[in-house]
Structures are given as C-alpha cells and as structure tokens.
Write a protein that holds these residues in place. Structure first.
Motif, mmCIF file in Angstrom:
data_model
loop_
_atom_site.group_PDB
_atom_site.id
_atom_site.type_symbol
_atom_site.label_atom_id
_atom_site.label_comp_id
_atom_site.label_asym_id
_atom_site.label_seq_id
_atom_site.Cartn_x
_atom_site.Cartn_y
_atom_site.Cartn_z
ATOM 1 N N LEU A 123 -6.534 -5.556 4.795
ATOM 2 C CA LEU A 123 -6.628 -4.106 4.950
ATOM 3 C C LEU A 123 -7.579 -3.735 6.083
ATOM 4 C CD1 LEU A 123 -6.668 -2.933 1.227
ATOM 5 C CD2 LEU A 123 -4.897 -2.466 2.928
ATOM 6 N N VAL A 153 0.836 -1.204 0.000
ATOM 7 C CA VAL A 153 0.000 0.000 0.000
ATOM 8 C C VAL A 153 0.872 1.255 0.000
ATOM 9 C CG1 VAL A 153 -1.636 1.365 1.364
ATOM 10 C CG2 VAL A 153 -2.004 -1.086 1.060
ATOM 11 N N ARG A 176 -6.669 4.011 3.428
ATOM 12 C CA ARG A 176 -5.301 3.726 2.978
ATOM 13 C C ARG A 176 -4.376 4.912 3.221
ATOM 14 N NH1 ARG A 176 -5.938 -0.643 -1.148
ATOM 15 N NH2 ARG A 176 -3.973 -0.047 -2.137
ATOM 16 N N ASN A 217 -5.355 -2.958 -4.936
ATOM 17 C CA ASN A 217 -5.672 -4.279 -4.388
ATOM 18 C C ASN A 217 -5.374 -5.399 -5.377
ATOM 19 O OD1 ASN A 217 -6.515 -2.901 -2.161
ATOM 20 N ND2 ASN A 217 -8.655 -3.537 -2.263
#
Length: 218
Positions: free
Chosen positions: A186, A162, A198, A168
C-alpha cells in the motif's frame, strides 16, 4: 522445441478461430490455448512464448489488469489484446498500457492473420475501420494510466482488493501474504499513484471511467 503462440481466452471456439488465423502467418509456431489468466501465467513462465493473444475479460481477470500484470512480468513478449469491444477509447488505452495490437473479435480470419503478421514484424496494429485519430484522452486520465502502468502485479492485486473494500487482514488472507507485506504494498501504491490514503487510491483506480475496464469493482 517450437516457439509458441499463447492464446488466453475463455471461449474455446474463438481460440480455435485464432489458431486458424495464426497458422498461415506463423507456420513454424505451435499454438496453445488456455482459458484463464492463472493458466496463462504458468504457461508464460516456461519461457518459449513468442506472442500472447490476451482476452480482456476472463474468469480471473477483468479489463486491463491482466495486460498490465503481464506487461510487467514478461516485458519482452508482444501482447495482443483480443476483445469484443470496438470502443476507440478502450483500444487507445490498451495500447497505452503496453499492448502491441488490438484485434476485435468481429474481425475476419484474414484480418486477424494480417494483424498478427504485422505485429510479429514489429508494428503496432489497430483495426483500420475504427477511427482513432479523433479520440483525445483527458490529460489527467493519460497521466493516471502512466501511473497505473508502474504498479507491479502484486500491487495491482492489492489495489484490486482495496477497491473491493477489503481490509488489510482480509487482503493478507486472500493473497496468502502477511499484513506487513500488504502495508508495504500500500505504501508503494500510494507513492506511485501520488495519493495519501486508500480513498484516494480507489478514486484513481475508478477514475478511468470505463465500467470494469481497469478493475472489477463489483
């Protein structure tokens, strides 16, 4: 089978130096050297490792990622960080992340031997010539360190991806998992880091403010 001391460092000459330091204090142990984190993990899984000497920077691991992962995966094995850094703040953070000691690569063989001996007797060893008493970590940063310690190895890999800006789908492909698994990781990461998205997770990861110390963000 003899108990084993595992040296994970990508410099063969330094691995040889560590072997020389280990021999006088652990004569009944064998020493094995590997050059990256993946090889170290495979060797650790054999279950006969009584001590791990871990470099902070190897080809497949930078900063504290390897330390956090191994502390999670192998909680009973003492881990000693070996590093070219002598930054007091990095030393303190290594101990916070679960290291049993911190050996600078500039140490003499006698100093390394003494450190290993002390650690095997249950002590937390840090170099005497570096003053750690006056280093005070920011309270928020210490709290962040504690949160990051809760992440599993898989969650750290996802967080690392990330930080590098992967989506993803790309994370799933790189790690060989499904997108649903990425989303589950996540969700757990956000909960453990006490963030909601994020962007905030990346800020937490970068908030340790030591270049490449936690995650390689290039």
């Amino acid at each position: 089978m003899l108990p084993t001391v595992l040296i994970a460092d990508d410099h063969p000459l330094f691995r040889d130096a560590l072997k020389q330091a280990i021999k006088p204090v652990l004569p009944e142990h064998q020493t094995v050297g590997v050059g990256n984190l993946a090889e170290a993990r495979e060797r650790m899984k054999q279950g006969d490792i009584s001590l791990l000497l871990l470099d902070l920077h190897m080809s497949d691991s930078h900063g504290f990622v390897g330390l956090i992962e191994f502390r999670q995966e192998f909680p009973s094995v003492p881990i000693v960080v070996v590093s070219a850094s002598e930054d007091p703040e990095i030393i303190i953070r290594a101990i916070e992340f679960g290291a049993s000691g911190f050996i600078p690569k500039s140490s003499s063989l006698d100093q390394m031997s003494g450190a290993i001996d002390a650690i095997m007797q249950g002590d937390i060893w840090t170099p005497d010539h570096i003053d750690l008493d006056n280093v005070i970590l920011d309270k928020e940063q210490s709290e962040t360190n504690q949160k990051l310690k809760q992440l599993t190895g898989a969650q750290l890999k996802v967080l690392h991806a990330v930080v590098r800006g992967l989506l993803n789908k790309q994370i799933a492909h790189e790690l060989g998992i499904t997108e649903a698994t990425v989303k589950a990781h996540l969700t757990a990461i956000f909960r453990k880091l006490d963030v909601i998205n994020r962007t905030q997770a990346v800020m937490v990861a970068r908030g340790l403010d030591i270049e490449k110390a936690l995650l390689d963000v290039d």
